[in-house]
Structures are given as C-alpha cells and as structure tokens.
Enzyme design. Structure first.
Site, PDB file in Angstrom:
ATOM      1  CG  ASN A  16      -4.492  17.613  11.600  1.00  0.00           C
ATOM      2  OD1 ASN A  16      -4.560  16.990  10.607  1.00  0.00           O
ATOM      3  ND2 ASN A  16      -3.329  17.135  12.741  1.00  0.00           N
ATOM      4  N   GLY A  17      -7.470  17.751  10.048  1.00  0.00           N
ATOM      5  CA  GLY A  17      -8.686  17.003  10.086  1.00  0.00           C
ATOM      6  C   GLY A  17      -9.656  16.927   9.209  1.00  0.00           C
ATOM      7  CD  GLU A  62      -0.234  -7.224   3.247  1.00  0.00           C
ATOM      8  OE1 GLU A  62       0.021  -7.508   2.235  1.00  0.00           O
ATOM      9  OE2 GLU A  62       0.192  -5.970   4.093  1.00  0.00           O
ATOM     10  CD  GLU A  95       7.180  -5.181   2.812  1.00  0.00           C
ATOM     11  OE1 GLU A  95       6.154  -5.488   3.362  1.00  0.00           O
ATOM     12  OE2 GLU A  95       7.283  -4.102   2.174  1.00  0.00           O
ATOM     13  CE  LYS A 118       5.157   4.043   2.389  1.00  0.00           C
ATOM     14  NZ  LYS A 118       4.402   2.800   2.930  1.00  0.00           N
ATOM     15  NE  ARG A 133       1.808  15.992  11.553  1.00  0.00           N
ATOM     16  CZ  ARG A 133       0.706  15.709  12.659  1.00  0.00           C
ATOM     17  NH1 ARG A 133       1.227  15.283  13.770  1.00  0.00           N
ATOM     18  NH2 ARG A 133      -0.310  15.708  12.601  1.00  0.00           N
ATOM     19  CD1 TRP A 148      -2.611  13.800   3.983  1.00  0.00           C
ATOM     20  CD2 TRP A 148      -0.642  13.658   2.989  1.00  0.00           C
ATOM     21  NE1 TRP A 148      -2.381  12.724   3.463  1.00  0.00           N
ATOM     22  CE2 TRP A 148      -1.314  12.512   2.798  1.00  0.00           C
ATOM     23  CE3 TRP A 148       0.654  13.768   2.536  1.00  0.00           C
ATOM     24  CZ2 TRP A 148      -0.879  11.354   2.005  1.00  0.00           C
ATOM     25  CZ3 TRP A 148       1.194  12.735   1.756  1.00  0.00           C
ATOM     26  CH2 TRP A 148       0.425  11.648   1.672  1.00  0.00           C
ATOM     27  CB  CYS A 159      -2.999  18.822   8.283  1.00  0.00           C
ATOM     28  SG  CYS A 159      -3.745  18.547   6.546  1.00  0.00           S
ATOM     29  CE  LYS A 191       3.508  -5.619   4.944  1.00  0.00           C
ATOM     30  NZ  LYS A 191       2.712  -4.665   3.994  1.00  0.00           N
ATOM     31  CG  HIS A 247      -4.011 -29.206  -4.441  1.00  0.00           C
ATOM     32  ND1 HIS A 247      -4.518 -30.559  -5.094  1.00  0.00           N
ATOM     33  CD2 HIS A 247      -5.121 -28.717  -3.980  1.00  0.00           C
ATOM     34  CE1 HIS A 247      -5.802 -30.540  -4.957  1.00  0.00           C
ATOM     35  NE2 HIS A 247      -6.260 -29.567  -4.124  1.00  0.00           N
TER      36      HIS A 247
HETATM   37  C1  AGP Z   1       4.265  -3.100   0.908  1.00  0.00           C
HETATM   38  O1  AGP Z   1       4.655  -3.284   2.237  1.00  0.00           O
HETATM   39  C2  AGP Z   1       5.167  -2.887   0.147  1.00  0.00           C
HETATM   40  N1  AGP Z   1       5.859  -2.042   0.484  1.00  0.00           N
HETATM   41  C3  AGP Z   1       4.996  -3.298  -1.489  1.00  0.00           C
HETATM   42  O2  AGP Z   1       4.357  -4.297  -1.792  1.00  0.00           O
HETATM   43  C4  AGP Z   1       3.827  -2.038  -2.079  1.00  0.00           C
HETATM   44  O3  AGP Z   1       2.479  -2.279  -1.527  1.00  0.00           O
HETATM   45  C5  AGP Z   1       3.508  -2.194  -3.388  1.00  0.00           C
HETATM   46  O4  AGP Z   1       5.037  -1.726  -3.959  1.00  0.00           O
HETATM   47  C6  AGP Z   1       2.678  -1.222  -4.188  1.00  0.00           C
HETATM   48  O5  AGP Z   1       2.763   0.172  -3.994  1.00  0.00           O
HETATM   49  P1  AGP Z   1       1.651   1.229  -3.948  1.00  0.00           P
HETATM   50  O6  AGP Z   1       0.455   0.563  -3.239  1.00  0.00           O
HETATM   51  O7  AGP Z   1       2.234   2.190  -3.687  1.00  0.00           O
HETATM   52  O8  AGP Z   1       1.490   1.113  -5.437  1.00  0.00           O
END
Ligand code: AGP
Length: 609
Positions: free
Chosen positions: A96-97, A482, A489, A604, A27, A72, A2, A486, A505
C-alpha cells in the site's frame, strides 16, 4: 485506497484473509488478490470485487499463513496482472503506497534480467527483494526487507512471504498505515484495524521505518537499525463501523483529515526541488508543443470547476497562457471557438461526470489535444483524453469533495510551474520558491487541522443563520465559491461566493447583520483591496469572519473573528484556506443535524445529464 492484510496462526488463513479483505472494501478498490504459503506460493487474483475473488478460489485452497490485498489503481490500469500480490520467484509482496523511484529501480532490475509482468511500482519491490537475497546469501528475509527499505523512496506498507522462511511474514512501513493484531489463534497485519477487529481488539500500531515479523508463536518489532524494540499494545474500543471511519464520525471528516497525506501522495515523484523543476511526463507534451500553446480551455463541473478556476489564475500568472474556464454542461451545447492550438483540460475527480465527458468529446471534434485530471484510474475520462494526470487522493466516499479538490489544486500548480518553466516565464529560482512551498503544505494542512476547535466554535456560533456570503479576490475568489458550495451542499444554508470587488455591483443590497461574510484575506497583492471590501460589508452591519495568515496582526482590527492559516506563498493559500472552509461547512452541518456524508438530492458521481 489499497488495503493489505496478513495472517499467520492455527486457523485457515484463506477464510481469515478473505473476511479481512471484505472489511477493507469500504476503502474502495478495483481488484483483489491472495497468496497462501504451503511449501510453495499459491496465488489468486482478479479484477472486481472480493466476491469475484472467492469465485476463482478452489475449495481445497487452505493454509495457515498468507497475505491479501485490495488494489486502488495508481500505476497501471485495474487489470488482473496489476493486482497484488506480486511475485518474484519464491517471494510474494503486497503493498500500500507509492514507490516514487520505481522507474529507476525497474530499469536496474531489467538490466539484471528481471522480467516485469505488471505496470505496477510494487513488482519492483518483489524483484528487488529477490535480487538482494540472491546477492547476499547470508541475508534473512528481515535483513533483505531492511536493505530494500533504504533503496525505496516514497511511501509503503508491505507484507512479504518467502518460501525459504515458511513460518513467518515480514512487514514494514513508511508513510503508509500498518497495524498488527494480536489474537489467541494467530497474528494479523492490516492497513487498518477494521480488517481484524472481529478476531481481536489488541493492536500494535507500527511506526515509520519499523519492521515486523509475525509467526504462529509471536510478534517481533525492529527499528531500521535492525534492533529489536518493545511496542505498546492498544485495546481498540471501536466497533467495526467506527473503525471504517478511523474513529471519525463521518467519512467527510476523515477525508478532510487525510489531506496532509493525499497532498503528499499527489506530488510524490513529480518535484525536483534541487533543479527547480517539475517532472510531468504524463502530460505527454513536448517542450515545443508547450512553447507554442496559445490557449487552455478547462472544462469541469462543481468543485472540480472551482479548482479549474484557480487553475486559470495559475496558468495565466505562472505560464502566461490565456486560459478559459468552462462549465461542462454549458460548453457541450454552446458554440465554442476552438482550434488545434487550444489545449483542453478536463477536471473530474470521478472521471465519470456525463457533462464533462460529453464536453471533452466535443472539444476533441475540433482537433484539440485533451488532457484530464482525475482521481480514478481506469475511469471513462482516461479513455477520452490524450493524457491523464492522476491525483492520488485515494477513494473519496463523502459526497462533498474535499481531499480530491486539494489534490486537483496540487496537479494544477505542478502543471502551471512546468509550463511556466518550459516557456521561460518562470526562472528555476521562482519555480523552486513555489515548489518548496508545495512541499511545506502537508505540514501546514496539519497545523490547520490541529486548530479545528476554533473553526468548530465559529461554525456553531453562526449555525442558525439563513444566508452566508464568501468573498475573495484573485486565486481566493474561486476559494470563496468553493467555500459557499461546500456549505450549501451539506448544511443546506443558502450561501453565495463572490469576487470581493463585485459585491458593490448588486449583492451588497443583501448584506445586513443577518448575513455573516467570510472574507478570504490572506496576504498577497490584493490584500489591501480585500480589507476595503471588508470595511464595505461591515458598514452594512455584517459580521465578518476572516481567513488570514498567522503573522497578520492587523486583521483583528477590522473583523469579528479570525480563522488562521500558516504563512505561505500567496498562490498556495487556496489549499490551506479550503481546509478551513471544509471544516466550517462540516461543523455547521453537524450543528444543524444534517446528513453529512449523503446530503439530500446529491450523488457522488453524476453520470446523467
Ligand atoms: C462537490 O462537493 C460536489 N459533489 C460536486 O460539485 C462535484 O464536484 C461535481 O459533481 C463534479 O464531479 P467530478 O469531479 O467527479 O466530475
């Protein structure tokens, strides 16, 4: 997230509020609204964009004092009736909050005859102010806001208009940003300076529990005791683009730094530390249903899948429930063996990932009860599942998920503790231990962030390598996945995450002096085992970067570099280690000159197969 704005002065408040709201669009928001005070309150609000709000505002709508909002959704769907400002007779509020105790306050207000038109926590503030003034006729708006601040639990930045005091706006904050702009033709208030930078660069940041009164002639600041206080004026040097990122060079870095707050927002109102229990009504499952639950199947993709993988360890160790973790794109074309006793859990920050939506639909066809963890109120997944647990991380703009990942972990902890308590696997004392630990996480995340320079040095040192390995055991195994995800990516370095015991293994064949290994070696029941794995890779010439607890004095003997996290409950370390790994990926990508917020080939929200 928000955004609030306010203006009082000699210019047209409508134009200024609309242009300020546009500056807060970055935002993320789903609805918007504006109220101007011209003897009476005149309000326009709508779902959609500021451009949609402009369409419904009549040409003759003007004034010199007003408030505006981009919403939001957190409480209640993105609908016009839930958009701000919220009114109670002659009072208008933007907020906001999150007001954590809003249900209790709402019940009290309903018993006094107040009628609620929205599902929001904010409407409670408007009615609470109205009732306070009605019951204390000598109170000014400032007095009433101060009084109401003592009744509200949670976080807020609020701006209030009151027809009986038509020449000023009263504002207050707690745990939610608020800044005042000092212009030549009036005074501004906003969630961040971006909103008013085109009008003034002179700003005063409001601290927690402070109140502000802005009028055409000046600004007054008050503390929570009602005493007037002096504040320092800052000259903001940022241009508008830098201000959107709060001065950070990338949204990803800003979002990494927001985690202390987003974690707190996510657990707000859900922890009863005193009783050692979690309040999770949103799950919509009775104690009997939880006791009879035989299996959980988690369905997710990418980073959300990694969070789900941590969830598997949590559900199994804290609640004693057999848990499977499924990749959505595989699950939807497999032949899953499911029945009504299986509870499926979709994890998706966007709520729009096509594979996850399809997989959850097919699980429902087997008669399974389905829940979702998502960050987006009103997203598609919320319509496909029986219950929804919202992370309250605020919009995430960087393609690489950061704050939504740690928020997902928080919901998974709360679910596992809740289930474990109901099923008798966890005593209230055991539950309290972890809950106390969860409440310490925001401060501990901040400590990790404060030490980012050493992570930056490490990233720069290894920025030119071609391959990286990440290893961990138990809950730290998905953290290693993860960390690797990261890094690849955003830095385009090839990286592999492995269960530390699995290296021998096969992948051990790839280990050499050219492949740095990040070992997540935090204290816990597998610590000694990870030390052995570190020795294994050292013997093959690899340089090892360990993520270790602050009090671990032994680790230095075995590794080349140590990145520290504060001491914590062993199950909670994934939150802190992940922040370290996010920063490692960020600074590596930065050193390599990569496009951090928009990495090549990635989106995204993945709404296609
Ligand atoms: C994460 O950094 C990526 N952008 C990607 O793996 C993402 O987590 C995946 O596409 C799943 O997205 P979601 O959480 O919106 O379902």
């Amino acid at each position: 997230m928000c955004g609030i704005v306010g203006y009082v002065g000699t210019e047209n408040a409508v134009d200024i509020i609309i242009s300020s709201l546009k500056k807060l669009e970055y935002r993320g928001y789903d609805s918007a609204g504006i109220t101007v005070l011209n003897q009476k309150l005149e309000t326009y609000k709508t779902v959609g964009k500021i451009a949609d709000l402009e369409k419904i505002i009549p040409a003759n709508f003007t004034g010199h004092i007003g408030i505006g909002h981009t919403r939001w959704a957190t409480h209640g769907k993105p609908e016009t009736r839930n958009a701000h400002p919220h009114l109670s007779s002659n009072i208008a509020v933007v907020h906001n909050g999150i007001i954590e105790n809003y249900m209790k306050l709402k019940e009290k207000l309903i018993s006094q005859g107040y009628e609620f038109l929205s599902d929001t926590d904010t409407e409670v503030i408007a009615h609470l102010l109205h009732s306070t003034i009605k019951n204390n006729t000598q109170f000014s708006l400032l007095d009433a806001v101060r009084h109401v601040m003592n009744e509200m639990e949670g976080s807020y930045a609020i701006a209030v208009l009151y027809t009986a005091e038509p020449d000023h706006i009263v504002l207050a904050r707690k745990d939610s940003p608020l800044v005042i702009g000092l212009g030549n033709n009036g005074f501004f208030a906003a969630s961040d300076v971006t909103a008013f930078l085109r009008y003034t660069k002179n700003a005063v940041y409001v601290n927690d529990k402070e109140l502000v009164l802005i009028s055409p002639t000046g600004v007054e600041f008050y503390n929570n005791d009602g005493q007037q206080i002096e504040k320092k004026v800052d000259i903001i040097e940022w241009d508008e683009e830098a201000a959107e990122k709060a001065g950070y060079e990338h949204f990803m870095l800003k979002e990494i730094h927001e985690q202390s707050a987003s974690i707190q927002d996510t657990y707000a109102g859900k922890i009863s530390e005193l009783e050692g229990r979690v309040i999770l009504d949103e799950l919509k499952m009775s104690d009997d249903q939880l006791k009879n639950l035989q299996r959980i199947t988690i369905i997710a993709c990418g980073t959300s899948w990694n969070a789900g993988c941590v969830g598997k360890y949590l559900f199994e160790s804290l609640a004693g429930i057999h848990t499977d973790i499924e990749t959505a794109s595989e699950f939807r074309y497999g032949d899953p063996v499911l029945c009504g006793q299986v509870f499926t859990l979709a994890i998706t920050q966007s709520g729009e990932t096509a594979d996850t939506l399809a997989a959850i639909r097919s699980s429902k066809a087997y008669g399974c009860k389905a829940a979702a963890i998502t960050n987006v109120v009103g997203s598609s997944i919320t319509r496909e599942t029986d219950s929804v647990l919202f992370t309250r991380a605020g919009p995430e703009i960087g393609v690489a998920a950061t704050k939504t990942f740690t928020a997902q972990l928080i919901i998974l902890y709360l679910m596992a503790i809740h289930m474990g308590t109901v099923r008798g696997r966890l005593t209230p004392e055991n539950a309290r231990d972890i809950l106390v630990g969860i409440k310490q996480l925001p401060g501990q995340v901040q400590k990790v962030l404060n030490n980012k320079n050493i992570i930056k040095e490490c990233a720069e040192h290894y920025a030119k390598v071609q391959d990286y390995f990440f290893i961990g055991r138990h809950v730290n195994y998905p953290v290693s996945l993860e960390g690797a995800l990261k890094l690849k990516e955003i830095s385009y370095i090839h990286a592999e995450g492995y269960a530390a015991g699995e290296l021998k293994h096969g992948p051990l064949a790839l280990i050499s002096s050219e492949t740095p290994v990040v070992a997540i070696a935090t204290k816990g029941h597998t610590y000694e085992k990870v030390l052995s794995n570190i020795k294994e890779v050292k013997a093959r010439g690899a340089e090892v970067i360990a993520i270790a607890n602050q009090s671990d004095t032994e680790i230095n003997k075995y590794v080349d570099m140590v990145l520290r996290i504060p001491d914590c409950h062993e199950l909670l370390s994934p939150v802190l280690s992940s922040v370290v790994l996010q920063l490692l990926a960020y600074y590596t990508a930065y050193a390599r000159g990569c496009s951090i917020d928009k990495p090549r080939n990635l989106a995204k929200s993945v709404t296609v197969e």
